[in-house]
Design an enzyme around this catalytic site. Structure first.
Site, mmCIF file in Angstrom:
data_model
loop_
_atom_site.group_PDB
_atom_site.id
_atom_site.type_symbol
_atom_site.label_atom_id
_atom_site.label_comp_id
_atom_site.label_asym_id
_atom_site.label_seq_id
_atom_site.Cartn_x
_atom_site.Cartn_y
_atom_site.Cartn_z
ATOM 1 N N ASP A 176 0.878 -1.181 0.000
ATOM 2 C CA ASP A 176 0.000 0.000 0.000
ATOM 3 C C ASP A 176 0.913 1.229 0.000
ATOM 4 O O ASP A 176 2.127 1.117 0.203
ATOM 5 C CB ASP A 176 -0.896 -0.006 1.254
ATOM 6 N N SER A 177 0.303 2.394 -0.179
ATOM 7 C CA SER A 177 1.083 3.624 -0.093
ATOM 8 C C SER A 177 1.529 3.894 1.348
ATOM 9 O O SER A 177 2.396 4.725 1.575
ATOM 10 C CB SER A 177 0.233 4.806 -0.569
ATOM 11 N N TYR B 47 -0.855 8.344 -2.598
ATOM 12 C CA TYR B 47 -0.930 7.999 -4.016
ATOM 13 C C TYR B 47 -2.108 8.714 -4.692
ATOM 14 O O TYR B 47 -2.105 8.926 -5.893
ATOM 15 C CB TYR B 47 -1.157 6.491 -4.189
ATOM 16 N N CYS C 85 -4.435 -1.515 -1.882
ATOM 17 C CA CYS C 85 -4.594 -0.078 -2.122
ATOM 18 C C CYS C 85 -5.548 0.086 -3.294
ATOM 19 O O CYS C 85 -5.269 -0.407 -4.397
ATOM 20 C CB CYS C 85 -3.227 0.515 -2.452
ATOM 21 N N ASN C 86 -6.672 0.768 -3.061
ATOM 22 C CA ASN C 86 -7.647 0.988 -4.137
ATOM 23 C C ASN C 86 -7.046 1.838 -5.254
ATOM 24 O O ASN C 86 -7.308 1.602 -6.439
ATOM 25 C CB ASN C 86 -8.876 1.715 -3.596
ATOM 26 N N THR C 87 -6.249 2.833 -4.863
ATOM 27 C CA THR C 87 -5.695 3.763 -5.856
ATOM 28 C C THR C 87 -4.721 3.024 -6.780
ATOM 29 O O THR C 87 -4.794 3.155 -8.010
ATOM 30 C CB THR C 87 -4.990 4.935 -5.150
ATOM 31 N N CYS D 130 -11.058 3.201 0.372
ATOM 32 C CA CYS D 130 -9.616 3.411 0.559
ATOM 33 C C CYS D 130 -9.246 2.573 1.773
ATOM 34 O O CYS D 130 -9.965 2.595 2.784
ATOM 35 C CB CYS D 130 -9.343 4.891 0.806
HETATM 36 N N1 DGL Z 1 -4.768 3.238 0.926
HETATM 37 C C1 DGL Z 1 -4.920 3.746 -0.364
HETATM 38 C C2 DGL Z 1 -6.159 3.375 -1.103
HETATM 39 O O1 DGL Z 1 -6.778 2.380 -0.782
HETATM 40 C C3 DGL Z 1 -4.112 4.893 -0.849
HETATM 41 C C4 DGL Z 1 -4.294 6.192 -0.207
HETATM 42 C C5 DGL Z 1 -3.354 7.207 -0.790
HETATM 43 O O2 DGL Z 1 -2.139 6.974 -0.731
HETATM 44 O O3 DGL Z 1 -3.823 8.225 -1.320
HETATM 45 O O4 DGL Z 1 -6.549 4.034 -2.034
#
Ligand code: DGL
Length: 266
Positions: A12-13, A44, A75-77, A185
């Site tokens: 993940d980020s 991210y 990580c969704n992004t 997220c």
């Molecule tokens: N945890 C992340 C997600 O699920 C990333 C959040 C980020 O770094 O902006 O999107």
């Protein structure tokens, strides 16, 4: 041939992917895991797709070099923006995470749901294809809430600031009678208590992490890659920046065990 006791790679980020890690660890207790938090490049959600692809490729290579047998993009992004490229580039199974639109839309009684996610996820083609495919007649309200990522990275859950920011996002949704709020997220499950103080028990919070753990189990079984119960379990946590946020959250949610190792600026 891949050894069945090789680790699962999870990235993940930042600390958010720990919400997925804990579900995988719960469902697959014999598996070793390498968790990578790219907190030097977090968030991210504000980065371009090219940047997210570049970070994701670098981390994937690192996890492959560590012997990982499967990679979970927690990580969704990164999933929304990079999974197609990663699948074309690397010869290893990937599991990704996208906001649980289908689960929320199917179960909604008011016919109005909201998705809380980063800008990167909400503008991605992958997410919008999923939304169109699964929302049916349900009204879907999209809420860009990237600033909540910093709240979790900084361990500011339960603070006045966190409450204020959440009210700003969620109060208008309550007026529109949502009955499902999708946590789009992986950082957001760490805000569940704070979110519930705004929504009460009426709104159901949808977190896809348990489904991602099940999907990981399914793929491992299908590929005959499930670790044996004799596996000497190791969990390694790496971060590209400061390891403390990761260590603090792991300590909080699981306690630190002898088989866990932490390395920073990796
Ligand atoms: N945890 C992340 C997600 O699920 C990333 C959040 C980020 O770094 O902006 O999107």
């Amino acid at each position: 041939m891949t050894n069945i006791n090789n680790p699962i790679g999870v990235f993940d980020s930042g600390v958010g992917g720990l919400s997925v890690w804990q579900e995988i660890d719960r469902l697959l207790p014999y598996e070793s895991i390498v968790y990578y938090a790219d907190n030097a490049n977090c968030p991210y959600g504000e980065k371009t797709q090219m940047e997210v692809i570049e970070y994701s490729c670098k981390i994937t290579q690192l996890l492959i070099d560590k012997g990982c047998k499967i990679i979970v993009i927690a990580c969704n992004t990164a999933t929304s923006q990079a999974i197609d490229y990663l699948r074309k580039t690397f010869d290893i199974p990937f599991v990704g995470i996208v906001p649980a639109v289908k689960q929320a839309a199917i179960n909604s009684k008011t016919g109005v749901i909201a998705i809380l996610a980063t800008a990167g996820t909400l503008k991605s083609k992958k997410f919008n294809d999923t939304r169109k495919e699964f929302s049916g007649n349900t009204e879907v309200i999209l809420v860009e809430a990237g600033e909540l990522v910093d709240i979790v990275e900084n361990g500011q859950q339960g603070t006045e600031q966190s409450g204020k920011i959440l009210s700003k996002y969620i109060d208008p949704l309550m007026k529109r009678h949502i009955d499902h709020l999708v946590l789009g997220c992986t950082h957001f499950p760490f805000l569940i208590e704070d979110i519930k103080t705004v929504t009460g028990d009426y709104v159901i919070l949808d977190d896809p992490a348990p489904a991602i753990a099940k999907r990981t189990k399914f793929i491992l079984e299908n590929e005959n890659l499930t670790a044996s119960s004799e596996n000497k379990k190791q969990i390694e946590f790496f971060s590209s920046g400061d390891i403390e946020p990761l260590r603090n959250l792991v300590e909080n949610i699981a306690g630190i065990k002898s088989w866990m190792n932490f390395s920073e600026r990796y």
